[in-house]
Design an enzyme around this catalytic site. Structure first.
Site, PDB file in Angstrom:
ATOM      1  N   LYS A 132      37.231  43.711  44.995  1.00 49.73           N
ATOM      2  CA  LYS A 132      37.239  45.063  44.441  1.00 49.73           C
ATOM      3  C   LYS A 132      37.460  44.972  42.942  1.00 49.73           C
ATOM      4  O   LYS A 132      38.049  43.974  42.516  1.00 49.73           O
ATOM      5  CB  LYS A 132      38.279  45.959  45.104  1.00 49.73           C
ATOM      6  CG  LYS A 132      39.686  45.404  45.275  1.00 49.73           C
ATOM      7  CD  LYS A 132      40.438  44.792  44.138  1.00 49.73           C
ATOM      8  CE  LYS A 132      40.786  45.606  42.954  1.00 49.73           C
ATOM      9  NZ  LYS A 132      41.500  44.829  41.881  1.00 49.73           N
ATOM     10  N   TYR A 141      43.383  51.225  44.476  1.00 55.07           N
ATOM     11  CA  TYR A 141      44.142  51.108  45.736  1.00 55.07           C
ATOM     12  C   TYR A 141      44.633  52.487  46.190  1.00 55.07           C
ATOM     13  O   TYR A 141      44.609  52.798  47.382  1.00 55.07           O
ATOM     14  CB  TYR A 141      45.344  50.169  45.557  1.00 55.07           C
ATOM     15  CG  TYR A 141      44.953  48.716  45.483  1.00 55.07           C
ATOM     16  CD1 TYR A 141      44.853  47.946  46.627  1.00 55.07           C
ATOM     17  CD2 TYR A 141      44.680  48.112  44.268  1.00 55.07           C
ATOM     18  CE1 TYR A 141      44.491  46.609  46.569  1.00 55.07           C
ATOM     19  CE2 TYR A 141      44.312  46.785  44.189  1.00 55.07           C
ATOM     20  CZ  TYR A 141      44.221  46.036  45.341  1.00 55.07           C
ATOM     21  OH  TYR A 141      43.849  44.721  45.275  1.00 55.07           O
TER      22      TYR A 141
HETATM   23  P1  NAD Z   1      41.237  35.600  36.731  1.00 52.30           P
HETATM   24  O1  NAD Z   1      41.012  35.917  35.308  1.00 52.30           O
HETATM   25  O2  NAD Z   1      42.503  34.937  37.114  1.00 52.30           O
HETATM   26  O3  NAD Z   1      40.032  34.690  37.283  1.00 52.30           O
HETATM   27  C1  NAD Z   1      38.689  34.956  36.971  1.00 52.30           C
HETATM   28  C2  NAD Z   1      37.859  33.709  37.158  1.00 52.30           C
HETATM   29  O4  NAD Z   1      36.536  33.999  36.702  1.00 52.30           O
HETATM   30  C3  NAD Z   1      38.360  32.496  36.358  1.00 52.30           C
HETATM   31  O5  NAD Z   1      38.244  31.347  37.124  1.00 52.30           O
HETATM   32  C4  NAD Z   1      37.395  32.454  35.181  1.00 52.30           C
HETATM   33  O6  NAD Z   1      37.220  31.137  34.681  1.00 52.30           O
HETATM   34  C5  NAD Z   1      36.116  32.959  35.809  1.00 52.30           C
HETATM   35  N1  NAD Z   1      35.148  33.500  34.850  1.00 52.30           N
HETATM   36  C6  NAD Z   1      33.835  33.233  34.864  1.00 52.30           C
HETATM   37  N2  NAD Z   1      33.231  33.848  33.841  1.00 52.30           N
HETATM   38  C7  NAD Z   1      34.180  34.509  33.168  1.00 52.30           C
HETATM   39  C8  NAD Z   1      34.147  35.343  32.010  1.00 52.30           C
HETATM   40  N3  NAD Z   1      33.021  35.609  31.360  1.00 52.30           N
HETATM   41  N4  NAD Z   1      35.326  35.832  31.573  1.00 52.30           N
HETATM   42  C9  NAD Z   1      36.473  35.608  32.222  1.00 52.30           C
HETATM   43  N5  NAD Z   1      36.557  34.840  33.347  1.00 52.30           N
HETATM   44  C10 NAD Z   1      35.405  34.297  33.807  1.00 52.30           C
HETATM   45  O7  NAD Z   1      41.047  36.966  37.543  1.00 52.30           O
HETATM   46  P2  NAD Z   1      41.545  37.288  39.005  1.00 52.30           P
HETATM   47  O8  NAD Z   1      42.856  37.984  38.921  1.00 52.30           O
HETATM   48  O9  NAD Z   1      41.426  36.106  39.868  1.00 52.30           O
HETATM   49  O10 NAD Z   1      40.482  38.437  39.416  1.00 52.30           O
HETATM   50  C11 NAD Z   1      39.197  38.128  39.890  1.00 52.30           C
HETATM   51  C12 NAD Z   1      38.664  39.300  40.721  1.00 52.30           C
HETATM   52  O11 NAD Z   1      39.537  39.523  41.813  1.00 52.30           O
HETATM   53  C13 NAD Z   1      38.575  40.630  39.984  1.00 52.30           C
HETATM   54  O12 NAD Z   1      37.459  41.342  40.423  1.00 52.30           O
HETATM   55  C14 NAD Z   1      39.822  41.387  40.415  1.00 52.30           C
HETATM   56  O13 NAD Z   1      39.689  42.791  40.411  1.00 52.30           O
HETATM   57  C15 NAD Z   1      39.992  40.871  41.813  1.00 52.30           C
HETATM   58  N6  NAD Z   1      41.406  40.866  42.249  1.00 52.30           N
HETATM   59  C16 NAD Z   1      41.708  41.351  43.467  1.00 52.30           C
HETATM   60  C17 NAD Z   1      43.004  41.324  43.919  1.00 52.30           C
HETATM   61  C18 NAD Z   1      43.324  41.761  45.310  1.00 52.30           C
HETATM   62  O14 NAD Z   1      44.499  41.895  45.633  1.00 52.30           O
HETATM   63  N7  NAD Z   1      42.331  41.950  46.171  1.00 52.30           N
HETATM   64  C19 NAD Z   1      44.023  40.844  43.093  1.00 52.30           C
HETATM   65  C20 NAD Z   1      43.684  40.319  41.849  1.00 52.30           C
HETATM   66  C21 NAD Z   1      42.361  40.345  41.432  1.00 52.30           C
END
Ligand code: NAD
Length: 417
Positions: free
Chosen positions: A165, A250
């Protein structure tokens, strides 16, 4: 003296075991107390005691080598802290490939989780997943603006998609994701983990059974302080917005799935923090109100600019249910208030916690195994994006936005895996 441990005579044993006089002793009797259906072993209830929790069926996992293979795309915080560790609690899903822009990290994580190094991909050769028969599902865990591209490329590679999401940054992108997966007869599920979490599922059941009476009001807050000003969440092009699509979603999603109803109008208000360098591109806070048919309303608030605060309450004519905290990864608490024989009873509801990510991935795996529609398909994510666009529109134009009622957005209720 050996009289302390006396073998039971047949009559006493039958009385003790509650098997009645028609039961016979031996292996046949014991076998009759259980059934095997498909992959599942089920025991007949031993006792029906009001004081004891109902015994669940034993787990019926898919054999390890037959589990549905997942490729995890993006090895950021969510993947490394939650998703990959949760796979050890899955019964039908396993990780078979990883996609990362950082080869060293990809190989290290592959070692940690037993993934073959040949199955570590990057964003350029991602499409080669098409040639990997061990991958049936691609789980997209990338910044929001990348969800549409990687869903469409993944579907073109012939794989089912589980997408984090918010589904995408625009309704137009969501529609394209739905259309591409549908045309290729592939499942598309949005990772709304809270819809697979026991306390939320208990409220859905209370509402359906009328335990709260007629629904009147839903109140929810999902707020936190967002640190590092250079992260993608604060860049509009990558995030699509501030707290609203990230954590406010959420509250919005819960208002819809807990009530089982869809809003007919929405009002939104943005609260900006002009001097705070974090909020140059995205809003600091959003408040929104949804009006549903029959007068039920949802009042929600979300912010990147406050101490963490996560709760919800759904209020009906005959009672209310509350989660505090709500929306968290773990530690959810559910309470329920109802007037009973003149006493205002607030009960803390005790439920066995389950890993939401494992529940969600197992649900996707089971949908792939059986061909069923996911409980939270692309249409569910697209409806949230329609409402988010309307909230922003309302906030910018200072007026109420009317919404069309969508076609059903949710698949069948998930079975306990
Ligand atoms: P994060 O920044 O920790 O990780 C993002 C990943 O994408 C990294 O590995 C990064 O290297 C990669 N990436 C590739 N291209 C990129 C770019 N151009 N810029 C930045 N990063 C890039 O983020 P996250 O917290 O893991 O979130 C990822 C997804 O998961 C998002 O869509 C977020 O909304 C979702 N999320 C959901 C929950 C949940 O509880 N369901 C919780 C956190 C995040």
């Amino acid at each position: 003296m050996d009289s302390q441990i006396r073998p039971l005579d047949r009559r006493s044993f039958l009385r003790w075991a509650g098997l009645g006089v028609t039961a016979t002793l031996g292996a046949k009797t014991l076998a009759a107390a259980e059934t095997i259906s498909g992959n599942a072993v089920q025991f007949n209830p031993l006792f029906d005691l009001k004081t004891e929790a109902k015994e669940a069926n034993p787990p019926a996992p898919t054999a390890p080598d037959k589990r549905v293979g997942f490729a995890i795309v993006g090895l950021g915080r969510l993947s490394l802290h939650q998703i990959l560790p949760a796979l050890s609690e899955c019964k039908h899903a396993r990780v078979t490939a990883l996609v990362s822009g950082n080869r060293d990290k990809g190989l290290k994580v592959a070692q940690q989780y037993g993934v073959n190094e040949k199955s570590v991909y990057n964003y350029e050769n991602y499409d080669k997943l098409a040639d990997n028969p061990d991958v049936q599902v691609i789980y997209i865990v990338l910044p929001n603006s990348m969800h549409a591209e990687y869903t469409i490329r993944g579907a073109k590679a012939g794989k089912h998609i589980l997408c984090e999401k918010p589904m995408a940054n625009t309704v137009a992108d969501c529609q394209q994701m739905v259309d591409v997966c549908k045309a290729a007869n592939l499942r598309l599920m949005i990772a709304y983990r809270q819809q697979y979490e026991p306390c939320n599922r208990a409220i859905v059941k209370m509402v359906k059974e009328g335990k709260l009476g007629t629904l009147h009001e839903f109140i929810a807050v999902n707020s936190q302080n967002q640190g590092e000003p250079n992260q993608w969440r604060l860049k509009r092009q990558l995030s699509g917005g501030g707290p609203l699509p990230d954590i406010g979603i959420y509250c919005l999603n819960a208002a819809r799935f807990l009530s089982g109803s869809e809003p007919e109008s929405v009002m939104g208000q943005i609260i900006q923090a002009p001097d705070d360098p974090r909020f140059k591109e995205v809003e600091a806070s959003v408040q929104f109100m949804l009006r549903f048919p029959g007068g039920f309303t949802a009042t929600c608030s979300t912010s990147y600019n406050t101490h963490r605060s996560q709760f919800l309450r759904i209020i009906g004519s005959d009672g209310w249910a509350e989660m505090n905290p709500a929306f968290a990864y773990e530690g959810m608490r559910l309470s329920y208030n109802k007037m009973s024989e003149g006493t205002d009873l607030i009960s803390a509801v005790q439920l066995t916690p389950k890993n939401q990510f494992a529940q969600e991935m197992d649900h996707m795996a089971q949908c792939v195994q059986t061909g069923a529609q996911p409980h939270t398909p692309g249409e569910e994510g697209m409806q949230d994006m329609r409402i988010i666009e309307a909230i922003y529109n309302s906030a910018q134009n200072g007026r109420t936005i009317e919404l069309r009622q969508p076609s059903p957005t949710r698949g069948p209720e998930p079975a306990d895996s």
